[in-house]
Write an enzyme that holds these catalytic residues in place. Structure first.
Site, PDB file in Angstrom:
ATOM      1  CG  ASP A 107       5.572  32.927  25.086  1.00  0.00           C
ATOM      2  OD1 ASP A 107       4.721  32.463  25.317  1.00  0.00           O
ATOM      3  OD2 ASP A 107       6.784  34.302  24.627  1.00  0.00           O
ATOM      4  CG  PHE A 118      -1.117  29.417   1.577  1.00  0.00           C
ATOM      5  CD1 PHE A 118      -1.553  27.817   1.551  1.00  0.00           C
ATOM      6  CD2 PHE A 118      -1.138  29.980   2.343  1.00  0.00           C
ATOM      7  CE1 PHE A 118      -2.699  27.845   3.588  1.00  0.00           C
ATOM      8  CE2 PHE A 118      -2.460  30.246   3.131  1.00  0.00           C
ATOM      9  CZ  PHE A 118      -2.689  29.534   3.847  1.00  0.00           C
ATOM     10  CB  ALA A 160      -5.368  33.978   3.028  1.00  0.00           C
ATOM     11  CD  GLN A 161      -8.827  34.859  -0.769  1.00  0.00           C
ATOM     12  OE1 GLN A 161      -7.309  34.441  -0.734  1.00  0.00           O
ATOM     13  NE2 GLN A 161      -8.403  36.291   0.518  1.00  0.00           N
ATOM     14  CB  THR A 162      -7.362  27.626  -1.512  1.00  0.00           C
ATOM     15  OG1 THR A 162      -6.389  28.350  -1.349  1.00  0.00           O
ATOM     16  CG2 THR A 162      -8.262  28.648  -2.634  1.00  0.00           C
ATOM     17  NE  ARG A 163      -6.994  27.060   7.071  1.00  0.00           N
ATOM     18  CZ  ARG A 163      -7.538  26.633   7.355  1.00  0.00           C
ATOM     19  NH1 ARG A 163      -8.666  26.659   7.450  1.00  0.00           N
ATOM     20  NH2 ARG A 163      -6.207  26.164   8.448  1.00  0.00           N
ATOM     21  CE  LYS A 218       3.112  21.577   0.134  1.00  0.00           C
ATOM     22  NZ  LYS A 218       2.728  22.807   0.839  1.00  0.00           N
ATOM     23  CG  ASP A 264       4.647  39.239  25.347  1.00  0.00           C
ATOM     24  OD1 ASP A 264       4.142  38.567  25.379  1.00  0.00           O
ATOM     25  OD2 ASP A 264       5.276  39.161  24.393  1.00  0.00           O
TER      26      ASP A 264
END
Length: 700
Positions: free
Chosen positions: A325, A395, A397-400, A413, A540
């Protein structure tokens, strides 16, 4: 289960007095013919010991074929030969049993807080851990020991696993994901967990670990079985050859006396024939073969890897494809800021200042690395958000994006597409140079973060998943051994290709899914390759079950551990490389000692054959190139050397020969030069010295 203590699987001294005492007693117990018959070579030696002992008793009663002292000397050293071979095996087993005893002594019963499987809100009932069965639910709170192996189904907690792994740093265990498995005997340090028990008493990971460490379930590997068949075949051939020598000797003596009644020719004795047989059959490797296999598993234990069978250890030595990996194995796993690329008209210092300000409250590894990079490259020291009257924008998840608001400006950023949407909403756009920098970073396998101040694009931060130091050299060494390395990653092909080139792997599988991994393993196996891989998740498990060597992480799910044939207690993905090296060392050690044993037998021909038949064929004295004192001293010296060489090679069998990452052709050449030539020379020196000592002491 386990009392809380810290230990690690450190190598024990080769000659630990306690282990030595136990090994001496075990060596005597192993004289049982039911044990010896499993090793055809040493069984023949034991039969010879019994036969010569009977002849010695007969000689002591005045009816012997030779002097009692000579026959007793041969009988005694034949028994020593069997005992020394038993001792080698017992020492190897004793080292494992000593580790198992430490674990077994530390086991104790703990009280478990059992929950109802239908209604957890009804509280818990305190029960002994030994009464828990697979499927039971238990609550484990801060300070409690986990009562049995299981999977976390609710909660998140810090767990001390030092009792199992020897690693003092606590680890996080939580429900869902690939870090949900917990081991009985470890201790929760903070918060709480609800655990579903996955093993009945006597079937836990610790129980299996003790069994494997003891070697109680060690099965002979295919290569070991094949070598045993070869050794047994050689033994049978030499047995028939030796038996037929007696009638030849009797016929020759009769023929000589018919021509010359005064001739002193005498037939070879049964004692001498037994000594000849034992010196010619491969007793050295026959006596050490089992010890070599057990010691290989012991070295795995020292590396904190539990091999579920000796087959797995040996298969690791035969592996020629490694699936690795990317994250955590080839790379550090945390992206790090490596460069600031300013937009046209913007200074690099201004970009670094803004990027650091936007990252002051970002506790992710990426955020901390931005702060450190700005400090290292431009001397910008960290500032207090409160002193700046700044408000951190986390941060989402919507605007990232994430950022910071200060009284006179807002700095953001974030991912390129997120920043582009932000700019489009404000009728602005990315400069062409910034877009070009973004593409360059992506092609190089990095991750670009764009920094804007209000609507002014300041530039790009380059984040990179750092390739581990020295990993390229290790892959180069594996390549020299004929092992192909394949990187497995979820990255897109472009990024994967860049990281693969930097790390020096031979191939890569990008955007990998569980199905892709399974098919890749099958494809290599259809081509006659042996494949090794690591894994920790339920997804896995199919690939781990298919791989020839499958190292499951101890921190992984129960499904992954059940599918693998090894478990890494340290949960370190790079351990796979070390596992392969230990397997290679096992095969190299066995090959080296087999080479030495065969060469050693050839050299003994020159000592014992002329001496054995000197009375029948006096002309054979011309072959006494070692100038041994007498036929009897030559035979006794050869038998003594044959026994002592087993003892002399025990440290090498247990420690293994020095591992060097070289190809099979070089290994063969090295074995022939060092152990083949050494096996020819050492007996000449050893037998001559023993002969001189026997003469000097007046024993012959």
């Amino acid at each position: 289960m386990l009392q809380q203590h810290t230990h690690s699987h450190q190598p024990r001294p080769l000659f630990d007095p306690q282990i030595m005492r136990g090994a001496i007693m075990a060596a005597v117990r192993k004289l049982d013919p039911r044990h010896q018959v499993r090793n055809p070579v040493m069984f023949v030696v034991e039969v010879g010991s019994v036969l010569t002992t009977g002849l010695a008793i007969q000689a002591s009663l005045g009816q012997g074929e030779a002097s009692p002292g000579f026959i007793w000397a041969i009988a005694l050293w034949l028994w020593f030969t069997v005992l020394f071979a038993n001792f080698a095996e017992a020492v190897a087993e004793g080292r494992g049993k000593a580790q198992a005893a430490t674990l077994r002594q530390s086991r104790r019963d703990v009280q478990a807080k059992q929950l109802s499987s239908t209604d957890r809100s009804r509280g818990y009932t305190t029960v002994p851990s030994t009464s828990l069965r697979k499927g039971d639910l238990v609550l484990v709170e801060a300070g409690d020991s986990i009562p049995g192996d299981g999977d976390v189904i609710d909660g998140v907690a810090s767990v001390d696993e030092s009792a199992i792994t020897g690693e003092s740093a606590p680890v996080i265990r939580e429900s869902g994901g690939d870090r949900s498995a917990v081991t009985g005997g470890t201790r929760v340090l903070s918060d709480w967990l609800i655990v579903r028990i996955t093993a009945n008493p006597g079937e836990t990971f610790l129980d299996r670990m003790i069994e494997m460490v003891e070697g109680a379930k060690r099965q002979k590997t295919p290569n070991e079985i094949a070598l045993n068949i070869l050794l047994a075949s050689l033994t049978i051939i030499f047995l028939f050859a030796t038996v037929t020598l007696l009638p030849f000797s009797l016929y020759s003596v009769a023929a000589v006396k018919a021509l010359d009644p005064a001739s002193s020719a005498a037939p070879v004795t049964v004692t001498v024939l037994v000594a000849l047989l034992v010196c010619l059959i491969p007793t050295t490797i026959g006596g050490l073969l089992s010890a070599i296999g057990i010691a290989g598993m012991d070295r795995m234990i020292q590396a904190n890897v539990i091999a579920m069978s000796g087959r797995a250890v040996e298969a690791a030595g035969d592996v020629d494809v490694l699936l690795l990996d990317k994250t955590g194995t080839i790379t550090l796993g945390n992206r790090q800021a490596t460069a600031f690329l300013p937009a046209p008209g913007i200074s690099a210092a201004r970009l670094a200042d803004a990027a650091q300000l936007a990252s002051l409250a970002d506790e992710t590894p990426e955020g901390r690395s931005i702060v450190v990079l700005a400090k290292e490259q431009y001397g910008i020291r960290e500032r207090s958000i409160h002193a700046l009257e700044a408000e951190f924008i986390p941060f989402s998840a919507q605007t990232r994006m994430s950022g910071v608001q200060v009284p006179d400006r807002t700095i953001w950023k974030g991912a390129v597409d997120a920043i582009e949407r932000y700019l489009q909403d404000r009728r602005a756009a990315l400069p062409a140079q910034v877009r070009a920098d973004v593409e360059t970073i992506a092609k190089a396998g990095g991750t670009p973060l764009v920094v804007v101040e209000d609507v002014t694009v300041l530039g790009v931060i380059q984040l990179k998943d750092i390739v581990k130091g020295g990993i390229k050299e290790r892959f180069g060494a594996l390549r020299q051994m004929g092992i192909k390395t394949v990187m497995i990653t979820g990255d897109n092909p472009l990024t994967a290709a860049a990281i693969a080139a930097e790390a020096g792997v031979d191939d890569f599988l990008a955007q990998a899914t569980p199905e892709n991994k399974l098919e890749l393993i099958r494809e290599y196996q259809r081509g006659g390759r042996l494949v090794a891989m690591t894994g920790d998740g339920t997804n896995d498990a199919p690939a781990l079950a298919q791989a020839d060597v499958a190292v499951a992480m101890n921190s992984g799910t129960q499904a992954a551990k059940e599918a693998g044939n090894m478990v890494d207690l340290d949960s370190n993905p790079t351990k796979l490389i070390e596992v392969v090296e230990i397997g290679k060392q096992l095969l190299m050690t066995r090959g080296a000692l087999t080479t030495f044993s065969i060469a050693n037998d050839i050299a003994k021909y020159f000592a014992i054959i002329p001496a054995a038949f000197a009375t029948t064929y006096p002309a054979l004295n011309r072959l006494n190139i070692m100038r041994l004192a007498s036929p009897q001293s030559a035979i006794i010296a050869a038998v003594i050397f044959n026994a002592l060489v087993i003892v002399g090679l025990i440290p090498l069998a247990l420690r293994g020969i020095a591992y060097r990452p070289v190809g099979a052709a070089l290994v063969l050449r090295r074995n022939l030069l060092i152990y083949g030539l050494g096996g020819l020379i050492v007996p000449f020196i050893g037998i001559k010295l023993i002969d001189m000592l026997l003469v000097g002491l007046g024993l012959v």
